[in-house]
Design a protein around this motif. Structure first.
Motif, mmCIF file in Angstrom:
data_model
loop_
_atom_site.group_PDB
_atom_site.id
_atom_site.type_symbol
_atom_site.label_atom_id
_atom_site.label_comp_id
_atom_site.label_asym_id
_atom_site.label_seq_id
_atom_site.Cartn_x
_atom_site.Cartn_y
_atom_site.Cartn_z
ATOM 1 N N HIS A 14 -37.341 8.938 -0.837
ATOM 2 C CA HIS A 14 -37.761 7.551 -0.650
ATOM 3 C C HIS A 14 -39.242 7.567 -0.317
ATOM 4 O O HIS A 14 -39.901 8.608 -0.463
ATOM 5 C CB HIS A 14 -36.900 6.819 0.371
ATOM 6 C CG HIS A 14 -36.854 7.416 1.751
ATOM 7 N ND1 HIS A 14 -37.975 7.666 2.520
ATOM 8 C CD2 HIS A 14 -35.800 7.792 2.510
ATOM 9 C CE1 HIS A 14 -37.624 8.151 3.685
ATOM 10 N NE2 HIS A 14 -36.302 8.256 3.707
ATOM 11 N N ALA A 15 -39.788 6.468 0.102
ATOM 12 C CA ALA A 15 -41.235 6.345 0.307
ATOM 13 C C ALA A 15 -41.795 7.333 1.319
ATOM 14 O O ALA A 15 -42.977 7.657 1.269
ATOM 15 C CB ALA A 15 -41.576 4.922 0.746
ATOM 16 N N HIS A 16 -40.970 7.813 2.207
ATOM 17 C CA HIS A 16 -41.454 8.670 3.287
ATOM 18 C C HIS A 16 -40.953 10.108 3.184
ATOM 19 O O HIS A 16 -41.053 10.856 4.147
ATOM 20 C CB HIS A 16 -41.086 8.063 4.639
ATOM 21 C CG HIS A 16 -41.475 6.622 4.747
ATOM 22 N ND1 HIS A 16 -42.795 6.197 4.757
ATOM 23 C CD2 HIS A 16 -40.723 5.503 4.791
ATOM 24 C CE1 HIS A 16 -42.824 4.880 4.826
ATOM 25 N NE2 HIS A 16 -41.590 4.434 4.854
ATOM 26 N N GLY A 17 -40.388 10.467 2.032
ATOM 27 C CA GLY A 17 -39.924 11.838 1.843
ATOM 28 C C GLY A 17 -38.438 11.913 1.585
ATOM 29 O O GLY A 17 -37.874 11.104 0.853
ATOM 30 N N SER A 18 -37.787 12.868 2.208
ATOM 31 C CA SER A 18 -36.357 13.100 2.013
ATOM 32 C C SER A 18 -35.540 11.889 2.436
ATOM 33 O O SER A 18 -35.824 11.248 3.454
ATOM 34 C CB SER A 18 -35.901 14.313 2.827
ATOM 35 O OG SER A 18 -34.494 14.407 2.835
ATOM 36 N N ALA A 19 -34.490 11.617 1.676
ATOM 37 C CA ALA A 19 -33.604 10.493 1.972
ATOM 38 C C ALA A 19 -32.427 10.892 2.851
ATOM 39 O O ALA A 19 -31.447 10.156 2.950
ATOM 40 C CB ALA A 19 -33.101 9.874 0.671
ATOM 41 N N ALA A 20 -32.531 12.020 3.524
ATOM 42 C CA ALA A 20 -31.450 12.478 4.387
ATOM 43 C C ALA A 20 -31.124 11.479 5.496
ATOM 44 O O ALA A 20 -30.008 11.476 6.027
ATOM 45 C CB ALA A 20 -31.793 13.844 4.985
ATOM 46 N N ASP A 21 -32.082 10.602 5.836
ATOM 47 C CA ASP A 21 -31.866 9.618 6.906
ATOM 48 C C ASP A 21 -31.151 8.352 6.436
ATOM 49 O O ASP A 21 -30.643 7.582 7.249
ATOM 50 C CB ASP A 21 -33.191 9.235 7.553
ATOM 51 C CG ASP A 21 -34.189 8.630 6.570
ATOM 52 O OD1 ASP A 21 -34.106 8.921 5.353
ATOM 53 O OD2 ASP A 21 -35.075 7.882 7.013
ATOM 54 N N ILE A 22 -31.083 8.129 5.144
ATOM 55 C CA ILE A 22 -30.524 6.878 4.622
ATOM 56 C C ILE A 22 -29.036 6.708 4.932
ATOM 57 O O ILE A 22 -28.606 5.611 5.311
ATOM 58 C CB ILE A 22 -30.819 6.731 3.108
ATOM 59 C CG1 ILE A 22 -32.338 6.667 2.859
ATOM 60 C CG2 ILE A 22 -30.107 5.515 2.515
ATOM 61 C CD1 ILE A 22 -33.053 5.490 3.501
ATOM 62 N N PRO A 23 -28.190 7.731 4.810
ATOM 63 C CA PRO A 23 -26.779 7.520 5.156
ATOM 64 C C PRO A 23 -26.557 6.979 6.568
ATOM 65 O O PRO A 23 -25.744 6.067 6.762
ATOM 66 C CB PRO A 23 -26.158 8.908 4.975
ATOM 67 C CG PRO A 23 -26.997 9.529 3.903
ATOM 68 C CD PRO A 23 -28.398 9.057 4.223
ATOM 69 N N ASP A 24 -27.287 7.479 7.548
ATOM 70 C CA ASP A 24 -27.123 6.964 8.914
ATOM 71 C C ASP A 24 -27.581 5.513 9.023
ATOM 72 O O ASP A 24 -26.970 4.712 9.740
ATOM 73 C CB ASP A 24 -27.872 7.833 9.920
ATOM 74 C CG ASP A 24 -27.141 9.132 10.216
ATOM 75 O OD1 ASP A 24 -25.915 9.207 9.974
ATOM 76 O OD2 ASP A 24 -27.797 10.079 10.690
ATOM 77 N N LEU A 25 -28.641 5.170 8.313
ATOM 78 C CA LEU A 25 -29.104 3.776 8.314
ATOM 79 C C LEU A 25 -28.072 2.862 7.661
ATOM 80 O O LEU A 25 -27.835 1.737 8.127
ATOM 81 C CB LEU A 25 -30.455 3.661 7.596
ATOM 82 C CG LEU A 25 -31.622 4.330 8.308
ATOM 83 C CD1 LEU A 25 -32.817 4.455 7.371
ATOM 84 C CD2 LEU A 25 -32.000 3.564 9.568
ATOM 85 N N LEU A 26 -27.426 3.330 6.603
ATOM 86 C CA LEU A 26 -26.385 2.533 5.945
ATOM 87 C C LEU A 26 -25.149 2.395 6.837
ATOM 88 O O LEU A 26 -24.530 1.329 6.871
ATOM 89 C CB LEU A 26 -26.028 3.139 4.588
ATOM 90 C CG LEU A 26 -27.137 3.066 3.536
ATOM 91 C CD1 LEU A 26 -26.798 3.915 2.321
ATOM 92 C CD2 LEU A 26 -27.426 1.621 3.146
ATOM 93 N N ARG A 27 -24.821 3.439 7.567
ATOM 94 C CA ARG A 27 -23.708 3.342 8.524
ATOM 95 C C ARG A 27 -24.032 2.303 9.606
ATOM 96 O O ARG A 27 -23.181 1.506 9.994
ATOM 97 C CB ARG A 27 -23.435 4.697 9.162
ATOM 98 C CG ARG A 27 -22.753 5.681 8.254
ATOM 99 C CD ARG A 27 -22.452 6.997 8.991
ATOM 100 N NE ARG A 27 -21.994 8.003 8.065
ATOM 101 C CZ ARG A 27 -22.752 8.993 7.580
ATOM 102 N NH1 ARG A 27 -24.013 9.136 7.975
ATOM 103 N NH2 ARG A 27 -22.244 9.856 6.722
ATOM 104 N N GLN A 28 -25.264 2.328 10.079
ATOM 105 C CA GLN A 28 -25.699 1.350 11.075
ATOM 106 C C GLN A 28 -25.634 -0.053 10.487
ATOM 107 O O GLN A 28 -25.186 -0.999 11.148
ATOM 108 C CB GLN A 28 -27.115 1.681 11.539
ATOM 109 C CG GLN A 28 -27.633 0.792 12.635
ATOM 110 C CD GLN A 28 -29.074 1.149 13.034
ATOM 111 O OE1 GLN A 28 -29.618 2.169 12.632
ATOM 112 N NE2 GLN A 28 -29.673 0.275 13.816
#
Length: 174
Positions: A14-28
């Protein structure tokens, strides 16, 4: 749909690099579907700045849209307008060439999610909609039906432009 625990999220960007953080944001996001008062409310602020940053989209954007639409379709009660607006903005940007091609393993679920926006809008039609929800829903319907220019025009409506449209006040034309 790319499952939230799938290790391929780390390979997406994504815009800031790896999308490894997106699943947690979607869970939130799934836990907080109600309307937010502040544009900096999380997880929307980070999702938006990561997935549709300055009108650029990324392969993680295409992986996230099916989840956003699914969460919206399952939600009961009033939705935050960004459930319609972010998928519409991603599709508009994609059609303008402001991102990579959709990876093959994401193409079918992404396309289906864009089409499902019509169902999602219909599921929430009995709720009271403020102006942001109404405009976002119209924009989502437009992209779902392949009308990206109209979707973008609707998304760009603000109070001043609406007043000019009502008054047919477009200044001097040459």
């Amino acid at each position: 749909m790319l499952e939230l625990d799938d290790p391929r999220w780390s390979a997406l960007t994504h815009a800031h690099g790896s999308a490894a953080d997106i699943p947690d944001l979607l869970r939130q996001l799934a836990r907080t579907t109600d309307p937010k008062d502040n544009y900096k409310s999380e997880p929307w602020f980070t999702l938006w700045s990561s997935l549709c940053h300055q009108d650029d989209v990324f392969d993680a954007s295409y992986a996230a849209v099916p989840h956003i639409v699914e969460i919206a379709c399952k939600a009961t009660g009033p939705l935050d307008f960004r459930f319609f607006q972010l998928p519409a903005a991603i599709e508009i940007a994609r059609n303008k060439g402001n991102g990579p091609q959709i990876p093959g393993h994401l193409a079918a679920t992404y396309s289906d999610a864009i089409f499902r926006l019509t169902d999602c809008v219909a599921l929430h039609r009995r709720e009271d909609w403020n102006e942001p929800v109404l405009l976002s829903a119209f924009s989502a319907l437009a992209v779902a039906k392949g009308h990206q220019r109209i979707a973008e025009a609707i998304m760009n409506l603000d109070d001043d432009l609406i007043e000019k449209l009502i008054a047919s006040d477009f200044g001097e034309q040459s």
